[in-house]
Design an enzyme around this catalytic site. Sequence first.
Site, short mmCIF file in Angstrom:
data_model
loop_
_atom_site.label_atom_id
_atom_site.label_comp_id
_atom_site.label_asym_id
_atom_site.label_seq_id
_atom_site.Cartn_x
_atom_site.Cartn_y
_atom_site.Cartn_z
N HIS A 89 0.85 -1.19 0.00
CA HIS A 89 0.00 0.00 0.00
C HIS A 89 0.88 1.24 0.00
O HIS A 89 1.99 1.22 0.56
CB HIS A 89 -0.88 0.05 1.26
CG HIS A 89 -2.16 -0.70 1.16
ND1 HIS A 89 -2.78 -1.26 2.27
CD2 HIS A 89 -2.98 -0.99 0.12
CE1 HIS A 89 -3.90 -1.85 1.90
NE2 HIS A 89 -4.04 -1.70 0.61
N CYS A 141 -2.16 2.76 9.18
CA CYS A 141 -3.17 1.76 8.85
C CYS A 141 -4.34 1.79 9.83
O CYS A 141 -5.48 1.52 9.45
CB CYS A 141 -2.55 0.37 8.85
SG CYS A 141 -1.46 0.03 7.46
#
Length: 270
Positions: free
Chosen positions: A167, A261
């Site tokens: 990511h 996150c």
Amino acid sequence: MRTARPRHYLMCRPTHFDVVYSINPWMDPKKPVDTQLAITQWEQLRQVYLGLGHTVDLIDPLPGLPDMVFAANGATVIDGRALVARFRDAERVEEAPAYRDWLRDHGFTSLHTAGFVNEGEGDYLFTGDLLLAGTGFRSDPRSHAEAQEYFERPVISLRLVDPRYYHLDTALAVLDERTIAYYPAAFSPGSRAVLQRLFPDAITATEADAAVFALNATSDGCNVVLPHNATGLAEKLRNRGFNPIGVDLSELLKAGGSVKCCTLELRSAD
């Protein structure tokens, strides 16, 4: 002098956190997971945010969704408009409607669920003008055009090439509207060139710091919350006038996640 700006965050307590499948290189179901330790570490992060004066809302964790703690993946929210995630992996698909429902129930009436795979702020990072968008492992590059149309903001596509940094928020952190930190080796040559052109004063992280998820960090423009063992990047941040605050989220790293996150920013309309 750096100026801190209060932020509005959404988080999800890791009540059901576990590693029972593998969808990134960090996840190994054979390794033991201490869910109570994960909750304790997550709570310390939440307390850091509250101590800095930020607002933290909570979404209820749902059984059977062990990765729901990673709230950043649930959506991207800019100007009070929410683009809800569409997950690549079947194990996480049901997180998207849960985040959509929470956003709708808390006053975010401009909602759209992505038509292409789009893993929220995991792959979309907002600089205050540009929306940096990652692809290569998770979010579909076609989602970048979709996001540009929805938010009416320029979107810069960046290709990730190292599967450990699957990511964008594992390889790049937005520190303020003009400053980023990133790990160059995580990006394709063309994407590195784009970042150098757009952010010539960027802070670059070493391989050692990237490997402890140093760039999976949050910033309010002054205070940068990052993994406690990212000592090299912390020193670089201090030298540039930022205040690094280290936290230990080692248990959550077993699932390939850390500070950012766990943190979805809810940006209201100006």
